[in-house]
Enzyme design. Structure first.
Site, mmCIF file in Angstrom:
data_model
loop_
_atom_site.group_PDB
_atom_site.id
_atom_site.type_symbol
_atom_site.label_atom_id
_atom_site.label_comp_id
_atom_site.label_asym_id
_atom_site.label_seq_id
_atom_site.Cartn_x
_atom_site.Cartn_y
_atom_site.Cartn_z
ATOM 1 N N CYS A 10 0.845 -1.187 0.000
ATOM 2 C CA CYS A 10 0.000 0.000 0.000
ATOM 3 C C CYS A 10 0.893 1.254 0.000
ATOM 4 O O CYS A 10 2.092 1.153 0.219
ATOM 5 C CB CYS A 10 -0.934 -0.010 1.211
ATOM 6 S SG CYS A 10 -0.066 0.097 2.788
ATOM 7 N N CYS A 13 3.340 1.584 2.818
ATOM 8 C CA CYS A 13 4.480 0.668 2.791
ATOM 9 C C CYS A 13 5.558 1.200 1.857
ATOM 10 O O CYS A 13 6.746 1.125 2.143
ATOM 11 C CB CYS A 13 4.049 -0.721 2.315
ATOM 12 S SG CYS A 13 2.576 -1.327 3.123
#
Lengths: 84, 316
Positions: A10, A13
């Site tokens: 995501c 991250c």
């Protein structure tokens, strides 16, 4: 130092991965930064929030993206602890 | 004091004529944005401190040995301060289920966490008073508890993807934080979250201000008012796929209310926008088989609609 970024990929991250690479470069420490994206592997570390950061198989934090400055301090502390 | 500043900014600094609609809209914008921002900084800081005590690892431990009812209530309450990023839904779900937290209690937590959002609660408090904020938090808790109990009673354990049960998570040893670290965390949360949501808040308040100043009163009462019994389910259906920042939603919902939308309908709409979204469903599909995912969406849909009718009835 072996740094692993745990996360499904995501935006948070990716931001953590970029910050970690930047911090390693700026601190000039010897470290490899790799990603762990498989949920089974992520769960093996026992984290319940992503992204998480693992240094030498120890979970440093999970479920947040610290600022670039905080991350640098955290990694620096790990590096010092490792040298002792 | 804030009102004086807003008056000064509108009528003196910008030199607008008192009584004009534009001036009223600008005044509303200045006053609300400052008030919301100040309260947000303080409340997010406080929630940040609480957050350092309520980590998912601890929540998992607290919920592991609780039964239906108390467990659901506790899960819903603990879901309030816990941060929720939809990408964490999967590890969180697996961590709970793997450690033996019952499915229904896990769902109470998963529902409460995004649905009851501290930013939305703060904005409701700043813009519409504590009653509306309490109504939002209270009904969010009720939805999370009842929906969790309902899902738990359906015995859908076999509708969780098999791999979830095979995962063995290592127990993570958490280091206790010092008070300095907790305060630092609170400050960084306050700064990060306020800065992140501020553009949405300002945009929301600006749009709200425009509608407030220009749209005729009772404009919505005709389409979404009490005369239309289907207004609540339609509002919830429209809200489900919408994926909006909770922060930007609140000012708009506030204006909808002031333009004649009943409070229950507006609340149901807001909850469905915040509590359910397409990206979240896609992420949850990784751990839930289609049937359980459909049950989850349906149970939330029914809960939101019931909350809408309940408050429309009670506050009529």
């Amino acid at each position: 130092m072996d740094i692993k970024i745990l996360g499904s990929g995501c935006p948070n991250c990716k931001r953590l991965e970029e910050n970690a690479k930047l911090a390693v470069a700026e601190l000039g420490i010897k470290a490899t930064v790799s990603k762990v994206t498989e949920i089974e592997k992520i769960m093996e570390y026992g984290v319940m929030g992503t992204p998480a950061l693992v240094v030498d198989n120890e979970v440093l934090f999970s479920g947040r993206v610290p600022s670039a400055k905080d991350l640098k301090n955290l990694l620096l502390a790990c590096e010092k602890a490792g040298q002792k | 004091m804030l009102q004086e500043f807003a008056d000064w900014a509108t009528y003196s600094a910008l030199g607008m004529a008192q009584g004009s609609q534009l001036a009223a809209a600008v005044n509303f914008f200045v006053y609300d944005s400052i008030k919301v921002t100040l309260m947000l900084v303080v409340i997010v800081f406080a929630v940040g401190i609480i957050r350092t005590f309520v980590t998912p690892q601890k929540v998992k431990k607290w919920l592991g040995n609780k039964g239906e009812g108390l467990g659901n209530a506790l899960a819903a309450l603990l879901g309030v301060p816990t941060p929720f990023c939809s990408c964490s839904a999967v590890p969180l779900f697996i961590g709970f289920v793997e450690s033996g937290v019952p499915l229904g209690i896990t769902f109470s937590f998963l529902i409460a966490s995004p649905l009851i959002n501290e930013v939305a609660a703060t904005m409701l408090l700043a813009m519409f008073g504590w009653q509306i904020a309490a109504l939002y938090i209270g009904s969010g808790l009720i939805v999370a508890i009842i929906a969790g109990i309902a899902i738990g009673r359906m015995g859908l354990e076999s509708e969780v993807e098999e791999f979830v049960y095979k995962i063995k998570a290592k127990a993570l040893k958490e280091r206790e934080m010092s008070w300095k670290e907790r305060v630092d965390f609170g400050i960084s949360e306050s700064k990060d979250i306020t800065l992140k949501v501020l553009p949405y808040i300002l945009l929301g308040i600006a749009i709200g201000g425009l509608i407030h100043g220009y749209a005729p009163a009772d404009f919505l009462a005709s389409i979404a008012g009490k005369a239309n019994p289907l207004a609540v389910p339609i509002a919830v259906i429209i809200g489900i796929p919408l994926y909006s920042n909770a922060a930007g939603m609140v000012p708009i919902v506030g204006v909808l209310i002031s333009k004649g939308m009943p409070i229950g309908t507006a609340l149901a709409f807001m909850m469905s926008v915040i509590g359910l979204s397409l990206p979240e469903m896609i992420i949850l599909r990784k751990v839930l088989k289609p049937k359980l995912l459909a049950v989850f969406v349906l149970v939330l849909f029914i809960s939101f609609v019931m909350i809408g009718y309940l408050f429309n009835f009670l506050l009529a």
